[in-house]
Design a protein around this motif. Structure first.
Motif, mmCIF file in Angstrom:
data_model
loop_
_atom_site.group_PDB
_atom_site.id
_atom_site.type_symbol
_atom_site.label_atom_id
_atom_site.label_comp_id
_atom_site.label_asym_id
_atom_site.label_seq_id
_atom_site.Cartn_x
_atom_site.Cartn_y
_atom_site.Cartn_z
ATOM 1 N N MET A 1 57.938 -29.279 19.144
ATOM 2 C CA MET A 1 56.764 -28.770 18.449
ATOM 3 C C MET A 1 55.515 -29.025 19.288
ATOM 4 N N ILE A 2 54.702 -28.028 19.416
ATOM 5 C CA ILE A 2 53.445 -28.145 20.142
ATOM 6 C C ILE A 2 52.459 -28.904 19.258
ATOM 7 N N THR A 3 51.736 -29.839 19.849
ATOM 8 C CA THR A 3 50.708 -30.564 19.103
ATOM 9 C C THR A 3 49.370 -30.417 19.817
ATOM 10 N N TYR A 4 48.316 -30.768 19.108
ATOM 11 C CA TYR A 4 46.960 -30.616 19.625
ATOM 12 C C TYR A 4 46.128 -31.756 19.052
ATOM 13 N N GLU A 5 45.251 -32.322 19.853
ATOM 14 C CA GLU A 5 44.316 -33.324 19.340
ATOM 15 C C GLU A 5 43.022 -33.243 20.140
ATOM 16 N N GLU A 6 41.918 -33.367 19.435
ATOM 17 C CA GLU A 6 40.598 -33.331 20.056
ATOM 18 C C GLU A 6 39.661 -34.194 19.222
ATOM 19 N N ARG A 7 38.849 -34.978 19.886
ATOM 20 C CA ARG A 7 37.783 -35.734 19.229
ATOM 21 C C ARG A 7 36.478 -35.002 19.488
ATOM 22 N N ALA A 83 40.377 -17.384 16.841
ATOM 23 C CA ALA A 83 39.557 -18.146 17.776
ATOM 24 C C ALA A 83 38.202 -17.445 17.877
ATOM 25 N N LEU A 84 37.133 -18.211 17.719
ATOM 26 C CA LEU A 84 35.789 -17.635 17.714
ATOM 27 C C LEU A 84 35.031 -18.037 18.975
ATOM 28 N N ARG A 110 29.685 -24.934 20.489
ATOM 29 C CA ARG A 110 29.325 -23.530 20.246
ATOM 30 C C ARG A 110 30.504 -22.630 19.885
ATOM 31 N N THR A 111 31.730 -23.136 19.902
ATOM 32 C CA THR A 111 32.895 -22.320 19.583
ATOM 33 C C THR A 111 33.668 -22.955 18.438
ATOM 34 N N ALA A 112 34.507 -22.149 17.785
ATOM 35 C CA ALA A 112 35.240 -22.642 16.619
ATOM 36 C C ALA A 112 36.504 -21.821 16.400
ATOM 37 N N VAL A 113 37.246 -22.230 15.386
ATOM 38 C CA VAL A 113 38.423 -21.503 14.924
ATOM 39 C C VAL A 113 38.257 -21.295 13.426
ATOM 40 N N ARG A 114 38.567 -20.071 12.965
ATOM 41 C CA ARG A 114 38.550 -19.786 11.524
ATOM 42 C C ARG A 114 40.006 -19.671 11.065
ATOM 43 N N VAL A 115 40.336 -20.418 10.006
ATOM 44 C CA VAL A 115 41.705 -20.441 9.480
ATOM 45 C C VAL A 115 41.658 -20.023 8.012
ATOM 46 N N GLN A 116 42.326 -18.932 7.682
ATOM 47 C CA GLN A 116 42.419 -18.480 6.293
ATOM 48 C C GLN A 116 43.352 -19.433 5.541
ATOM 49 N N VAL A 117 43.018 -19.756 4.306
ATOM 50 C CA VAL A 117 43.834 -20.643 3.475
ATOM 51 C C VAL A 117 44.717 -19.779 2.577
ATOM 52 N N GLN A 118 46.026 -19.970 2.672
ATOM 53 C CA GLN A 118 46.993 -19.211 1.877
ATOM 54 C C GLN A 118 47.594 -20.116 0.805
ATOM 55 N N ASP A 119 46.761 -20.549 -0.122
ATOM 56 C CA ASP A 119 47.206 -21.413 -1.209
ATOM 57 C C ASP A 119 46.514 -20.943 -2.480
ATOM 58 N N ARG A 120 47.292 -20.457 -3.428
ATOM 59 C CA ARG A 120 46.706 -19.937 -4.675
ATOM 60 C C ARG A 120 45.985 -21.023 -5.471
ATOM 61 N N ALA A 121 46.399 -22.273 -5.322
ATOM 62 C CA ALA A 121 45.773 -23.366 -6.059
ATOM 63 C C ALA A 121 44.457 -23.824 -5.429
ATOM 64 N N VAL A 128 36.325 -23.240 8.812
ATOM 65 C CA VAL A 128 35.760 -23.032 10.147
ATOM 66 C C VAL A 128 35.664 -24.414 10.784
ATOM 67 N N VAL A 129 36.363 -24.578 11.907
ATOM 68 C CA VAL A 129 36.458 -25.882 12.565
ATOM 69 C C VAL A 129 35.905 -25.762 13.983
ATOM 70 N N SER A 130 34.890 -26.547 14.292
ATOM 71 C CA SER A 130 34.331 -26.572 15.644
ATOM 72 C C SER A 130 35.357 -27.136 16.615
ATOM 73 N N THR A 131 35.426 -26.534 17.791
ATOM 74 C CA THR A 131 36.316 -27.020 18.842
ATOM 75 C C THR A 131 35.812 -26.527 20.185
ATOM 76 N N ARG A 132 36.036 -27.315 21.200
ATOM 77 C CA ARG A 132 35.660 -26.891 22.549
ATOM 78 C C ARG A 132 36.742 -26.012 23.178
ATOM 79 N N ARG A 133 37.930 -26.009 22.568
ATOM 80 C CA ARG A 133 39.054 -25.229 23.103
ATOM 81 C C ARG A 133 39.626 -24.326 22.008
ATOM 82 N N PRO A 134 38.885 -23.287 21.580
ATOM 83 C CA PRO A 134 39.335 -22.478 20.448
ATOM 84 C C PRO A 134 40.628 -21.706 20.701
#
Length: 161
Positions: A1-7, A83-84, A110-121, A128-134
């Motif tokens: 599994m690919i993982t990712y971590e950024e502070r 990726a934005l 200055r860059t981010a990722v937008r993730v749609q939430v697929q949870d009816r609840a 929208v999550v800021s990241t240097r590596r979108p």
């Protein structure tokens, strides 16, 4: 599994708080004497440094889902991922922003990722999550979402087959 971590490190301007705070605390206590002013100034400086380092939010993706700061979105609830670039991030945080969206935003990133939430609840439409590596974060999120979808299909097939 690919993982990712950024502070998400503080901006250069925020790091100036450490020497300025150290100086100000020392100057404020200087009338009490140098033997008091120096330790107080150093203690304040160390405290500010620890606070800056401890306040860095973490963005991480693992097999379980997306961790952004203290929030968590399970892999099976990851929807469309985008990726934005700088301009799209500006629009996503400005004219296109919905009041019920969840943000982990740092203005110096200055860059981010937008993730749609697929949870009816969940009433939150997207994150929208800021990241240097979108692009990298988006790729890992897609892989995480797809892996969770395949596991869900396999479990469904076992139960119905």
């Amino acid at each position: 599994m690919i993982t990712y971590e950024e502070r998400l490190h503080p901006s250069a301007a925020m790091w100036l708080l450490v020497p300025v705070g150290t100086f100000m605390a020392g100057a404020a206590t200087f009338p009490l004497g140098l033997p008091i002013a120096v330790p107080v100034g150093l203690a304040v400086g160390v405290g500010l440094l620890v606070a800056l380092l401890a306040s860095r939010p973490r963005v991480a993706v693992g097999p379980d889902g997306l961790h952004a700061g203290k929030a968590f979105l399970e892999a099976e609830h990851l929807g469309e991922i985008e990726a934005l670039d700088t301009e799209r991030t500006r629009l996503a945080l400005g004219p296109e922003l919905r009041a019920d969206a969840w943000l982990l935003h740092r203005s110096w990133i200055r860059t981010a990722v937008r993730v749609q939430v697929q949870d009816r609840a969940d009433t939150t439409p997207y994150w929208v999550v800021s990241t240097r590596r979108p692009a990298e974060l988006a790729t890992v999120l897609v892989a995480c979402r797809d892996a969770a979808g395949q596991e869900g299909q396999a479990a469904h097939s076992e139960q119905t087959g």
